[in-house]
Design a protein around this motif. Structure first.
Motif, PDB file in Angstrom:
ATOM      1  N   VAL A 184       0.846  -1.199   0.000  1.00  0.00           N
ATOM      2  CA  VAL A 184       0.000   0.000   0.000  1.00  0.00           C
ATOM      3  C   VAL A 184       0.880   1.248   0.000  1.00  0.00           C
ATOM      4  N   PHE A 185       0.311   2.347  -0.510  1.00  0.00           N
ATOM      5  CA  PHE A 185       1.039   3.613  -0.463  1.00  0.00           C
ATOM      6  C   PHE A 185       0.731   4.313   0.852  1.00  0.00           C
ATOM      7  N   ALA A 186       1.789   4.693   1.574  1.00  0.00           N
ATOM      8  CA  ALA A 186       1.618   5.388   2.855  1.00  0.00           C
ATOM      9  C   ALA A 186       2.188   6.802   2.713  1.00  0.00           C
ATOM     10  N   ALA A 187       1.442   7.772   3.248  1.00  0.00           N
ATOM     11  CA  ALA A 187       1.867   9.177   3.115  1.00  0.00           C
ATOM     12  C   ALA A 187       3.052   9.471   4.031  1.00  0.00           C
ATOM     13  N   VAL A 188       4.040  10.185   3.489  1.00  0.00           N
ATOM     14  CA  VAL A 188       5.117  10.760   4.314  1.00  0.00           C
ATOM     15  C   VAL A 188       4.543  12.083   4.836  1.00  0.00           C
ATOM     16  N   SER A 189       4.659  12.352   6.152  1.00  0.00           N
ATOM     17  CA  SER A 189       4.011  13.542   6.747  1.00  0.00           C
ATOM     18  C   SER A 189       4.190  14.784   5.879  1.00  0.00           C
ATOM     19  N   PRO A 190       3.082  15.396   5.447  1.00  0.00           N
ATOM     20  CA  PRO A 190       3.201  16.609   4.623  1.00  0.00           C
ATOM     21  C   PRO A 190       3.815  17.747   5.432  1.00  0.00           C
ATOM     22  N   MET A 191       4.579  18.563   4.777  1.00  0.00           N
ATOM     23  CA  MET A 191       5.295  19.658   5.452  1.00  0.00           C
ATOM     24  C   MET A 191       5.189  20.921   4.589  1.00  0.00           C
ATOM     25  N   PHE A 192       4.933  22.058   5.242  1.00  0.00           N
ATOM     26  CA  PHE A 192       5.013  23.336   4.523  1.00  0.00           C
ATOM     27  C   PHE A 192       6.465  23.790   4.553  1.00  0.00           C
ATOM     28  N   ILE A 193       6.959  24.238   3.415  1.00  0.00           N
ATOM     29  CA  ILE A 193       8.327  24.788   3.338  1.00  0.00           C
ATOM     30  C   ILE A 193       8.190  26.210   2.804  1.00  0.00           C
ATOM     31  N   ILE A 194       8.527  27.163   3.673  1.00  0.00           N
ATOM     32  CA  ILE A 194       8.346  28.576   3.311  1.00  0.00           C
ATOM     33  C   ILE A 194       9.733  29.189   3.147  1.00  0.00           C
ATOM     34  N   SER A 195       9.951  29.868   2.036  1.00  0.00           N
ATOM     35  CA  SER A 195      11.281  30.456   1.820  1.00  0.00           C
ATOM     36  C   SER A 195      11.148  31.929   1.447  1.00  0.00           C
ATOM     37  N   GLY A 196      12.173  32.690   1.765  1.00  0.00           N
ATOM     38  CA  GLY A 196      12.184  34.106   1.429  1.00  0.00           C
ATOM     39  C   GLY A 196      13.610  34.613   1.342  1.00  0.00           C
ATOM     40  N   GLU A 197      13.772  35.756   0.668  1.00  0.00           N
ATOM     41  CA  GLU A 197      15.118  36.311   0.456  1.00  0.00           C
ATOM     42  C   GLU A 197      15.227  37.718   1.034  1.00  0.00           C
ATOM     43  N   LYS A 198      16.442  38.041   1.454  1.00  0.00           N
ATOM     44  CA  LYS A 198      16.729  39.395   1.948  1.00  0.00           C
ATOM     45  C   LYS A 198      17.536  40.097   0.853  1.00  0.00           C
TER      46      LYS A 198
END
Ligand SMILES: C[S@@+](CC[C@H](N)C(=O)[O-])C[C@H]1O[C@@H](n2cnc3c(N)ncnc32)[C@H](O)[C@@H]1O
Length: 199
Positions: A184-198
């Motif tokens: 069966v396919f099992a989900a890898v915990s979803p994660m938000f990845i937020i990036s920004g630049e200075k």
């Protein structure tokens, strides 16, 4: 001297190759790949990895940036010991381990980073705001969270700090696993990845 355990040039070290401690979370291989991609590292980057946990990001980035310097910041002493153990296992020698709680412990770091990865801490806004002052011009910050509250707090801080080129991605990865006599396919915990630049 024996061969390093990971001698490939690509990132994506299998999860099971890292030493672990019970209960200590680890960024899974596929999520880690997204984080590393978003960091857009240079060969000589100075990276702070805040909330370094098992040390997967410092190890992968240490291998990718042989002329760089990675600072793994971790508040738990036992977990910091685990990072050291994993660095030794993968023959990574450009990682400095800083034991302490961010943002307070960051004041003793003398070199300003051009890349920052924030993976731990309830006080993410406070950490982000301190880090922003220390980040070099043209530097990038990545923050990860699995909660809507975390996403809101990070987005709000990025807006306050006037971060440029802000991007938000959420991982959605499934792995095939054997359960009993079925695959069966099992989900890898979803994660938000937020990036920004200075800029
Ligand atoms: C989600 S884990 C990081 C997992 C890591 N990406 C890995 O692959 O191993 C978060 C870590 O951040 C550490 N942490 C949480 N808040 C912190 C803070 N304010 N300063 C330093 N470390 C912190 C925790 O002890 C924990 O080990």
């Amino acid at each position: 001297m024996s061969e390093p355990i990971w001698s490939y040039v690509t990132p994506g070290i299998p999860d099971e190759l890292f030493d672990r401690l019970p209960g200590i979370p680890m960024s899974k291989c596929e999520t880690r790949l997204l984080i590393i991609g978003q960091l857009r590292l240079k060969v000589d980057s100075v990276l702070w990895d805040i909330g370094a946990g098992t040390g997967t990001i410092p190890i992968e980035t240490g291998l990718l940036c042989p002329k760089g310097k990675i600072v793994a910041i971790e508040r738990d002493e036992d977990v910091a010991g685990l990072i050291a153990k994993n660095c030794q296992k993968f023959a990574v020698n450009n990682v400095e381990i800083k034991i302490g709680s961010a943002p307070e412990c960051l004041t003793s770091l003398t070199t300003n980073p051009d890349r920052i990865c924030i993976e731990g801490g309830r006080s993410v806004s406070e950490i982000l705001e301190y880090c922003w002052d220390r980040l070099q011009i043209d530097g990038r910050v990545i923050a990860t969270t699995n909660s809507l509250e975390g996403l809101y707090a990070i987005s709000e801080s990025f807006a306050k700090l006037q971060a440029r080129n802000v991007e938000v991605v959420q991982s959605s990865v499934n792995r095939l696993e054997t359960r009993g006599n079925r695959q069966v396919f099992a989900a890898v915990s979803p994660m938000f990845i937020i990036s920004g630049e200075k800029l």
